[in-house]
Design a protein around this motif. Structure first.
Motif, PDB file in Angstrom:
ATOM      1  N   CYS A 280     -32.271  15.413  12.664  1.00  0.00           N
ATOM      2  CA  CYS A 280     -31.265  15.377  11.608  1.00  0.00           C
ATOM      3  C   CYS A 280     -30.953  13.937  11.207  1.00  0.00           C
ATOM      4  CB  CYS A 280     -29.985  16.070  12.076  1.00  0.00           C
ATOM      5  SG  CYS A 280     -30.090  17.873  12.046  1.00  0.00           S
ATOM      6  N   ASP A 281     -30.674  13.743   9.922  1.00  0.00           N
ATOM      7  CA  ASP A 281     -30.282  12.441   9.398  1.00  0.00           C
ATOM      8  C   ASP A 281     -28.825  12.192   9.770  1.00  0.00           C
ATOM      9  OD1 ASP A 281     -29.685  10.173   7.928  1.00  0.00           O
ATOM     10  OD2 ASP A 281     -30.753  10.852   6.133  1.00  0.00           O
TER      11      ASP A 281
ATOM     12  N   ARG B 135     -26.673  10.264   8.531  1.00  0.00           N
ATOM     13  CA  ARG B 135     -25.806  10.083   7.370  1.00  0.00           C
ATOM     14  C   ARG B 135     -25.427  11.417   6.740  1.00  0.00           C
ATOM     15  NH1 ARG B 135     -29.763   6.005   4.342  1.00  0.00           N
ATOM     16  NH2 ARG B 135     -31.169   7.625   5.183  1.00  0.00           N
ATOM     17  N   THR B 136     -26.358  12.377   6.732  1.00  0.00           N
ATOM     18  CA  THR B 136     -26.092  13.716   6.191  1.00  0.00           C
ATOM     19  C   THR B 136     -26.661  14.754   7.148  1.00  0.00           C
ATOM     20  OG1 THR B 136     -28.146  13.572   4.912  1.00  0.00           O
ATOM     21  CG2 THR B 136     -26.094  12.943   3.789  1.00  0.00           C
TER      22      THR B 136
ATOM     23  N   GLU C 275     -27.431  18.153   9.166  1.00  0.00           N
ATOM     24  CA  GLU C 275     -27.481  19.550   8.746  1.00  0.00           C
ATOM     25  C   GLU C 275     -26.278  20.290   9.324  1.00  0.00           C
ATOM     26  OE1 GLU C 275     -29.522  21.101   6.716  1.00  0.00           O
ATOM     27  OE2 GLU C 275     -30.726  19.295   6.327  1.00  0.00           O
TER      28      GLU C 275
ATOM     29  N   ALA D  15     -20.431  12.728  12.623  1.00  0.00           N
ATOM     30  CA  ALA D  15     -20.900  11.692  11.684  1.00  0.00           C
ATOM     31  C   ALA D  15     -20.884  10.309  12.313  1.00  0.00           C
ATOM     32  CB  ALA D  15     -20.037  11.706  10.420  1.00  0.00           C
TER      33      ALA D  15
END
Length: 703
Positions: free
Chosen positions: A65-66, A68-69, A71, A81
């Motif tokens: 998963c990124d 910054r965003t 899932e 975050a």
């Protein structure tokens, strides 16, 4: 192990450009690379990851998963975050041809379920490839249902698993790259369309280019570290340019003029559906970002169309791929591009591909490395003739021949002059038609396909068995172990005790692919009645059926004094179609030699692949005229044919009012199915059965 540098590859600009564009905009939908062996397909794909920018991922997340965003529905989430993040290179995940759907999409962790008694999802290759590259070598040999699974996940950007009491959905955004050698078989047209771009690669015929390829490869093998250092600067510059294009692509303007042009091009090439329009729009935007432009221009659309339409244009399965570039240019120029904002000075119009000055980062050195693919429009293979063949009905053609032969006397039809010399004529091939379905009567255990019933790895579960073949049937295994827990004195809370004897494997019933060997009479007895064109059309139609059912095919012809293997058994059905068109005819009819040659081919193939069952299709009128006792020798071979245990179909090509029925006698002696030529087509079969049906009145009673 060191990988060959991406920028060190010579003579593959189109492929490099397609791969770079899909990494700039993964929504394009992946790349299909078609080419002969030894054209560096795998080398280029594996080297791509070394020029891609690093990515940030959530620490410990199995789905990359990124941070910054992240899932929101990640199975390893929810992610904070402000949580830990780490940076790593882009992954290249290779999918083996023999992988099962559990390994690809993920499944229940069997070790934890049977040992600890907990149901936990085990991610598959799609999860591992998220935000990376998924590479399938020999994608044409992959089972169709797996290709469908990969393409669906690539298009949707997610993978959903519903099995074994679990329901899991995770992100699966990756660049799908498949390579294939067309000689080993083609992909179905439906699957071809699902790939965003396609590139046909071939070895250069320029001696200078070939010498440079060998020089660089030998230098890499001799000292990989020094070779990598030599191209490190080129790799770094290409990586920076890709990163800049990835940042820019979201802001590229796709004007109404560009959308109309894309639609006009797709309509002009008569492609099915709207996928081509969407793919070209995304690819053109990526190409504009790759050039450093802020808006899509003509050269971007042209480059995108060349890569996106070559495998989508309407063509038969045996027609060569390619794109008519003259037609593409005419479609692009039907509506001139709008003038730039702020004035109508023609000198201020956007530069075309021939006028654009290359930037420093695009400059190349022919004797040294390049910075990667050129931004200029790629050059596809030469344009192909897309004109359709003349339509030909097999039934009407047969009737015409019958009317012609009706004027001949019985003596003329029986005693035609024969020439022992080599065949000297070649008949044309008509448009193929849909043949009736031929399949083996028994149940086999060959490779999964679409022809005959068999126990395979894909299909419907019809039972379980205790042997160690096939997939483990979880519920049956648990049930078998559960009834023995008391005898094993399992303690409460210790979990299910499973022993090897408890394992049960699923018995799956599906369909297999077969070896279809065509044994075609190319003698003068066929050509004298002008039937060879009709025979070739029938065989081409059967080849088309074999192509759709994923069979291997072989072609034996007999004429003159003997028989020859024109095409050894192969999955490349288009090669058989090409060779069939050039098969000459004439001379005597050595039926016995043709059957013996076919028997030798089948024996050898049975040793190579014992599980692939053969189907022989003998196409002849049965008139053996090769020397004395030719017919007697043919019947003698036919009487012994059953010892091979090969299901056989005899396509009877005899026509006219006066028939000897020799092909029917051959079929009877061979214990084969006898099919007149006019009944090979599905329409012909219906026409042959229709007169037998009893007519009914309006109240449903027999007339």
């Amino acid at each position: 192990m060191s990988r060959y540098p991406f920028t060190a590859v010579v003579g593959a600009d189109d492929l490099e450009l397609a791969l770079v564009l899909t990494t700039i905009s993964p929504a394009i939908g992946g790349v299909l690379v078609r080419g002969e062996k030894g054209t560096a397909k795998s080398t280029i794909v594996r080297g791509l990851v070394d020029v891609l920018p690093r990515i940030d991922v959530v620490a410990g997340c199995r789905y990359s998963c990124d941070p910054r965003t992240p899932e929101p529905n990640c199975p390893d989430g929810p992610h904070d975050a402000d949580g830990d993040a780490t940076s790593r290179p882009v992954r290249l995940v290779e999918l083996p041809v023999g992988a099962g759907d559990d390994r690809v999409s993920g499944s229940l962790d069997l070790a934890r379920a049977l040992g600890a008694g907990s149901a936990e999802f085990r991610p598959g290759l799609l999860a591992e490839a998220n935000r990376g590259l998924l590479y399938v070598d020999e994608v044409n040999l992959l089972h169709d249902h797996l290709v469908d699974l990969l393409l669906d996940a690539s298009a949707m950007g997610s993978n959903t698993v519903e099995r074994d009491g679990m329901s899991v959905t995770h992100a699966a955004r990756f660049v799908l790259v498949g390579t294939m050698n067309p000689e080993e078989g083609e992909l179905r047209p439906q699957l071809l369309d699902r790939f965003g771009l396609s590139v046909d690669v071939a070895a250069s015929r320029d001696p200078e280019v070939r010498a440079e390829v060998v020089t660089r490869r030998l230098a890499f093998d001799a000292n990989p570290d020094a070779f990598l250092e030599r191209f490190a600067g080129h790799q770094a510059r290409l990586r920076e340019r890709i990163a800049a294009a990835q940042e820019r692509v979201g802001g590229v303007v796709l004007s109404p003029w560009a959308l109309r042009t894309i639609a006009r091009v797709c309509a002009g090439f008569d492609v099915d559906g709207m996928r081509a329009d969407i793919v070209i729009a995304r690819t053109a935007s990526a190409h504009a970002a790759w050039r450093g432009a802020d808006a899509v221009e003509r050269e971007d659309i042209r480059a995108a169309a060349v890569l996106a339409l070559a495998h989508r244009r309407r063509r038969g399965p045996f027609d060569p791929p390619g794109l008519d570039e003259d037609l593409l240019d005419r479609l692009l120029d039907e509506e001139p591009p709008p003038p730039p904002e702020g004035g109508d000075d023609p000198d201020d119009e956007p530069q075309g591909p021939d006028d654009e000055e290359p930037s420093d980062s695009e400059a190349t050195d022919e004797s040294e490395a390049t910075d990667g693919p050129s931004a200029d429009s790629p050059q596809p293979p030469p344009a192909q003739d897309d004109s359709p063949r003349d339509e030909q009905s097999p039934t009407s053609s047969h009737d015409t021949h019958a009317e012609t032969e009706a004027e001949q006397s019985p003596a003329d039809t029986q005693d035609e002059p024969q020439n022992a010399a080599a065949p000297v004529a070649t008949a044309s091939v008509g448009a193929p038609y849909r043949p009736q379905r031929f399949e083996l009567s028994s149940i086999g255990r060959g490779e999964a396909g679409r022809r005959s019933r068999a126990e395979t790895t894909t299909g419907r579960v019809v039972g379980v068995r205790p042997d160690r073949e096939g997939k483990v049937h979880l519920l049956a295994t648990v049930r078998e172990a559960a009834v023995r827990q008391v005898a094993r004195k399992a303690e409460p809370g210790s979990g299910l005790l499973v022993e090897p004897a408890d394992l049960r494997h699923a018995r799956i019933m599906g369909r297999e692919s077969n070896l279809v060997l065509f044994c075609v009479d190319a003698s003068g007895s066929m050509a004298a009645r002008k039937r060879m064109s009709e025979v070739k059309t029938a065989v081409l139609s059967l080849l088309l059926d074999a192509y759709e059912r994923r069979d291997k095919v072989g072609l034996v012809t007999f004429a003159g004094d003997g028989a020859r293997l024109v095409l050894p058994p192969t999955s490349s059905v288009d090669r058989a179609a090409t060779l069939l068109a050039d098969v000459p005819h004439g001379g005597r009819t050595p039926v016995a030699e043709g059957l013996l040659e076919a028997a030798d081919v089948l024996r050898i193939e049975r040793l190579r692949d014992p599980n692939r069952r053969p189907l022989l299709v003998l196409v002849t009128d049965g008139r053996a005229t090769s020397g004395e006792r030719a017919l007697e020798r043919a019947f003698d071979v036919a009487d012994r044919w059953h010892s091979l245990d090969v299901e056989t179909i005899v396509v009877d090509c005899e026509s006219g009012r006066f028939r000897l029925g020799l092909a029917g006698q051959l079929a009877q002696r061979m214990l084969a199915r006898h099919v007149p030529l006019e009944q090979v087509s599905a329409t012909g079969l219906i026409d042959a059965i229709a007169p037998v049906a009893t007519p009914r009145t309006s109240n449903g009673k027999a007339a």
